[in-house]
Design an enzyme around this catalytic site. Structure first.
Site, PDB file in Angstrom:
ATOM      1  N   ALA A 192     -16.616   4.778  -7.661  1.00 20.32           N
ATOM      2  CA  ALA A 192     -16.815   4.267  -6.298  1.00 20.32           C
ATOM      3  C   ALA A 192     -15.808   4.911  -5.362  1.00 20.32           C
ATOM      4  CB  ALA A 192     -16.640   2.762  -6.283  1.00 20.32           C
ATOM      5  N   HIS A 217      -8.800  -6.951  -0.885  1.00 22.48           N
ATOM      6  CA  HIS A 217     -10.115  -6.460  -1.304  1.00 22.48           C
ATOM      7  C   HIS A 217     -10.955  -7.704  -1.539  1.00 22.48           C
ATOM      8  CE1 HIS A 217     -12.940  -3.506  -3.219  1.00 22.48           C
ATOM      9  NE2 HIS A 217     -13.453  -4.664  -3.584  1.00 22.48           N
ATOM     10  N   LYS A 227      -1.135  -5.543  -1.529  1.00 26.47           N
ATOM     11  CA  LYS A 227      -2.588  -5.477  -1.660  1.00 26.47           C
ATOM     12  C   LYS A 227      -3.067  -6.359  -2.809  1.00 26.47           C
ATOM     13  CE  LYS A 227      -6.811  -3.836  -1.068  1.00 26.47           C
ATOM     14  NZ  LYS A 227      -7.326  -2.484  -1.255  1.00 26.47           N
ATOM     15  N   HIS A 280     -11.930  -3.310   4.748  1.00 25.87           N
ATOM     16  CA  HIS A 280     -13.271  -2.713   4.686  1.00 25.87           C
ATOM     17  C   HIS A 280     -14.401  -3.742   4.673  1.00 25.87           C
ATOM     18  CE1 HIS A 280     -12.395  -3.484   0.480  1.00 25.87           C
ATOM     19  NE2 HIS A 280     -11.674  -2.402   0.327  1.00 25.87           N
ATOM     20  N   HIS A 314      -6.653   5.945   0.517  1.00 27.07           N
ATOM     21  CA  HIS A 314      -6.223   6.269  -0.851  1.00 27.07           C
ATOM     22  C   HIS A 314      -5.845   7.740  -0.866  1.00 27.07           C
ATOM     23  CE1 HIS A 314      -7.910   2.487  -2.508  1.00 27.07           C
ATOM     24  NE2 HIS A 314      -8.711   2.610  -1.466  1.00 27.07           N
ATOM     25  N   ASP A 355     -10.701   3.795   4.360  1.00 26.45           N
ATOM     26  CA  ASP A 355     -10.929   3.648   2.916  1.00 26.45           C
ATOM     27  C   ASP A 355     -11.322   4.992   2.287  1.00 26.45           C
ATOM     28  OD1 ASP A 355     -10.835   2.319   0.507  1.00 26.45           O
ATOM     29  OD2 ASP A 355     -12.869   1.514   0.648  1.00 26.45           O
ATOM     30  N   HIS A 381      -6.009   2.097   6.201  1.00 25.47           N
ATOM     31  CA  HIS A 381      -6.437   1.910   4.798  1.00 25.47           C
ATOM     32  C   HIS A 381      -6.868   3.260   4.231  1.00 25.47           C
ATOM     33  CE1 HIS A 381      -8.681  -0.681   1.643  1.00 25.47           C
ATOM     34  NE2 HIS A 381      -8.689   0.578   1.207  1.00 25.47           N
TER      35      HIS A 381
HETATM   36  O1  DOR Z   1     -14.985   2.642  -3.096  1.00 23.60           O
HETATM   37  C1  DOR Z   1     -13.841   2.353  -3.347  1.00 23.60           C
HETATM   38  N1  DOR Z   1     -12.968   3.235  -3.867  1.00 23.60           N
HETATM   39  N2  DOR Z   1     -13.434   1.098  -3.116  1.00 23.60           N
HETATM   40  C2  DOR Z   1     -12.226   0.665  -3.506  1.00 23.60           C
HETATM   41  O2  DOR Z   1     -11.955  -0.498  -3.302  1.00 23.60           O
HETATM   42  C3  DOR Z   1     -11.299   1.556  -4.224  1.00 23.60           C
HETATM   43  C4  DOR Z   1     -11.586   2.955  -3.947  1.00 23.60           C
HETATM   44  C5  DOR Z   1     -10.901   3.883  -4.919  1.00 23.60           C
HETATM   45  O3  DOR Z   1      -9.691   3.757  -5.114  1.00 23.60           O
HETATM   46  O4  DOR Z   1     -11.583   4.759  -5.470  1.00 23.60           O
HETATM   47 ZN    ZN Z   2      -9.659   1.057  -0.544  1.00 23.55          ZN
END
Ligand code: DOR
Ligand code: ZN
Length: 341
Positions: A261, A134, A97, A172, A15, A245, A13
């Site tokens: 976030a 999620h 997702k 997560h 990004h 994550d 997982h």
């Molecule tokens: O903290 C997070 N950031 N949680 C998520 O589900 C997405 C991620 C983001 O893409 O920034």
């Molecule tokens: Zn994520």
């Protein structure tokens, strides 16, 4: 134990973003992991086979060809079973997702009601394509710290009953309820666990002041939940596997009156996990969590090769990257007790 050698791990997982941010962060993931499940929450989201294919090319250009991105498709209310099935059969993506609309970063195009994607889920169940979840409800009347537990009762529990053979990764996980749900579910259900949810409780958000670099979604929880998630990670159960994550945002977007976030933990992810498994006296279970359980769940081969971690301090820099585009890494200014050899 002064060092540990494990089969080369994967991140189930992550990004990786796009553009300059992709170029900055992808090498960190590729340094530690052979493969990674790449989240599709770009703007616009990755919903078509063509988008996934061109995003995959940009990732390989940024990360080098020793790294294999495992692409995913972003589910919307309009999710088309034929496009999703075609992408899976052609190898454009391995999973889809589910972002509940409004749950997190770039989830505005997400799903407003799980019934809207039942046709897509039928198809995914039939072809063995995993659903990545999620797991948070978004109703404003539900406390942000309760959103995962309420999601289990309202959405996930009914979902696994309606689709008993659908492979589901509860992403997560952050709570005792989630760890217990996954442990008791069928073998079709697994979960990823991040370093921060193993290391931080919600005090970290307020340690001497507001701490934007401890803010991610799902938000870190009470100590009892951190301990339950830790116990699950080191339990030896094959249902739990590594998913960082890692979710970079430029420093200015975090240190803001409305901070984004996400934690950028890719630079020292293995170091952080090794420290946790060491603290739990469970270093012998790190390989299962990091390198074996994920491939088994996804039905993919194990990676060739190994990585070695050794007991030694590693100092985490305050910033990665330059100027406006720089990112504050997880653990900035601190140190981990393990490092990659
Ligand atoms: O903290 C997070 N950031 N949680 C998520 O589900 C997405 C991620 C983001 O893409 O920034
Ligand atoms: Zn994520």
């Amino acid at each position: 134990m002064q060092s540990i050698t494990i089969r080369r791990p994967d991140d189930w997982h992550v990004h990786l973003r796009d553009g300059d941010m992709l170029k900055l962060v992808a090498p960190y993931t590729a340094r530690q992991f052979a493969r990674a499940i790449v989240m599709p929450n770009l703007i616009p989201p990755v919903t078509t086979v063509a988008q996934a294919a061109s995003y995959r090319d940009r990732i390989v250009a940024a990360a080098g060809d020793s790294f294999t991105p495992l692409m995913t498709c972003y589910l919307t209310d309009l999710a088309d079973p034929d496009e999703i099935g075609r992408g899976h059969v052609e190898g454009a993506w391995v999973a889809a997702k589910l972002y509940p609309a409004g749950a997190t970063t770039n989830s505005d195009s997400g799903v407003t009601d799980i019934r809207n994607i039942h046709p897509a889920l039928e198809r995914m169940q039939a072809i063995g394509m995993p659903l990545l979840v999620h797991g948070e409800v978004t109703s404003p009347d539900i406390d942000v710290f309760d959103r995962e537990a309420v999601f289990i009762d309202r959405v996930l529990d009914p979902l696994v009953r309606d689709f008993p053979a659908l492979k589901i990764v509860f992403e997560h996980i952050t709570t005792r309820q989630a760890a217990q749900f996954v442990a008791e579910a069928s073998s079709a259900v697994g979960a990823t666990i991040t370093p921060q949810h193993l290391m931080l409780n919600r005090n970290a958000l307020f340690q001497g002041g507001l701490r934007p670099h401890a803010y991610c979604l799902p938000v870190v929880k009470r100590e009892e939940h951190r301990l339950a998630v830790r116990a699950a990670a080191v339990s030896g159960s094959s249902k739990f596997f590594l998913g960082t994550d890692s979710a970079p945002h430029v420093r200015g977007a975090k240190e803001s009156s409305c901070g984004c976030a996400g934690l950028f933990n890719a630079p020292y992810a293995l170091e952080a996990y090794a420290q946790v498994f060491d603290e739990e006296g469970a270093l012998d279970r790190l390989e299962g969590f990091a390198s074996l359980n994920g491939p088994a769940f996804y039905g993919l081969p194990l990676n060739p090769g190994t990585v070695t971690l050794e007991r030694a301090d590693v100092d985490v820099p305050d910033r990665i990257g330059e100027g406006e585009g720089s990112v504050v890494p997880y653990g900035a200014g601190g140190r981990f007790g393990w490092r990659m050899a």
